[in-house]
Design a protein around this motif. Sequence first.
Motif, PDB file in Angstrom:
ATOM      1  N   SER A 105      -8.796 -13.322  -6.476  1.00 47.63           N
ATOM      2  CA  SER A 105      -9.459 -11.956  -6.489  1.00 47.63           C
ATOM      3  C   SER A 105      -8.595 -11.021  -5.928  1.00 47.63           C
ATOM      4  O   SER A 105      -8.662  -9.747  -6.300  1.00 47.63           O
ATOM      5  N   LYS A 109      -6.470  -7.469  -6.801  1.00 50.76           N
ATOM      6  CA  LYS A 109      -7.151  -6.466  -6.497  1.00 50.76           C
ATOM      7  C   LYS A 109      -8.536  -5.962  -7.281  1.00 50.76           C
ATOM      8  O   LYS A 109      -8.617  -5.023  -7.638  1.00 50.76           O
ATOM      9  N   MET A 110      -9.304  -7.191  -7.543  1.00 51.21           N
ATOM     10  CA  MET A 110     -10.481  -7.153  -8.323  1.00 51.21           C
ATOM     11  C   MET A 110     -11.452  -6.384  -7.512  1.00 51.21           C
ATOM     12  O   MET A 110     -11.704  -6.421  -6.394  1.00 51.21           O
ATOM     13  N   LYS A 111     -12.058  -5.278  -8.386  1.00 47.77           N
ATOM     14  CA  LYS A 111     -12.755  -4.011  -7.753  1.00 47.77           C
ATOM     15  C   LYS A 111     -14.342  -4.754  -7.542  1.00 47.77           C
ATOM     16  O   LYS A 111     -14.561  -5.692  -8.175  1.00 47.77           O
ATOM     17  N   PRO A 112     -14.690  -4.215  -6.562  1.00 44.12           N
ATOM     18  CA  PRO A 112     -16.297  -5.018  -6.523  1.00 44.12           C
ATOM     19  C   PRO A 112     -17.216  -4.721  -7.351  1.00 44.12           C
ATOM     20  O   PRO A 112     -17.153  -3.790  -8.037  1.00 44.12           O
ATOM     21  N   HIS A 113     -17.979  -5.872  -7.715  1.00 44.93           N
ATOM     22  CA  HIS A 113     -18.743  -5.842  -8.796  1.00 44.93           C
ATOM     23  C   HIS A 113     -20.015  -6.471  -8.509  1.00 44.93           C
ATOM     24  O   HIS A 113     -19.775  -7.742  -7.858  1.00 44.93           O
ATOM     25  N   SER A 117     -18.285 -10.072  -7.638  1.00 44.44           N
ATOM     26  CA  SER A 117     -17.835 -10.090  -6.469  1.00 44.44           C
ATOM     27  C   SER A 117     -18.506 -11.600  -5.678  1.00 44.44           C
ATOM     28  O   SER A 117     -18.157 -11.619  -4.653  1.00 44.44           O
ATOM     29  N   LYS A 183      -0.438  -9.306 -14.163  1.00 41.20           N
ATOM     30  CA  LYS A 183      -0.292  -8.213 -13.415  1.00 41.20           C
ATOM     31  C   LYS A 183       1.006  -8.508 -12.676  1.00 41.20           C
ATOM     32  O   LYS A 183       1.661  -7.415 -12.554  1.00 41.20           O
TER      33      LYS A 183
END
Length: 188
Positions: A105, A109-113, A117, A183
């Motif tokens: 994660s 660079k997975m965005k907070p969700h 999360s 990515k």
Amino acid sequence: MPLTKLYSILERLTTKRAILVLFVVAHLVLLVMMLFTFPSINAQFGTEAFDLRATGYSVEEATVMLQNLNQETIDLYLFPQLFLLDVLYPFLLALLLSTLIIRLSGLIKMKPHPLFSHLYLLPFLAMALDYAENVSIALMITNTSQISASVIQTANLFTQLKSGVTTVCWLVVIILFFVWLIKRKRSS
């Protein structure tokens, strides 16, 4: 333990070396089960042990299996299988999968969700279900003369839930890994 503290402890284990050690140790425990305890247990049952039946078992199947047990196999199933090896392995696997989820994660660079999360907690749900399965199996194999259908059905439910949640955990790891590969390829 608050989730932020658990997350920070797990995050410290997301180094390549720590993940490798967790992978090796977890799979060494699994190897011991597959080479030593399960072959004896399976031979006595005449089929796979309860824990290995990912799609579950019926009351009738479990009853036949329980009738095949002898005291030596019951003792082996209880210890070291259920209350040593199958305590260590789910814990180690939960640590491994959780740290992989956190590391991957971060790499993508997975965005907070709100939902995504907390994916790192899924392996601990699988671990808890595995422990509930162990207790249910212990109840079944220590009361073979008067086992109730409800105990068998409960154990079966825990077996199926454990298998399902563990599968979802591995799928999350695989998906995150492929997203990271894509990515990485795009950025090079």
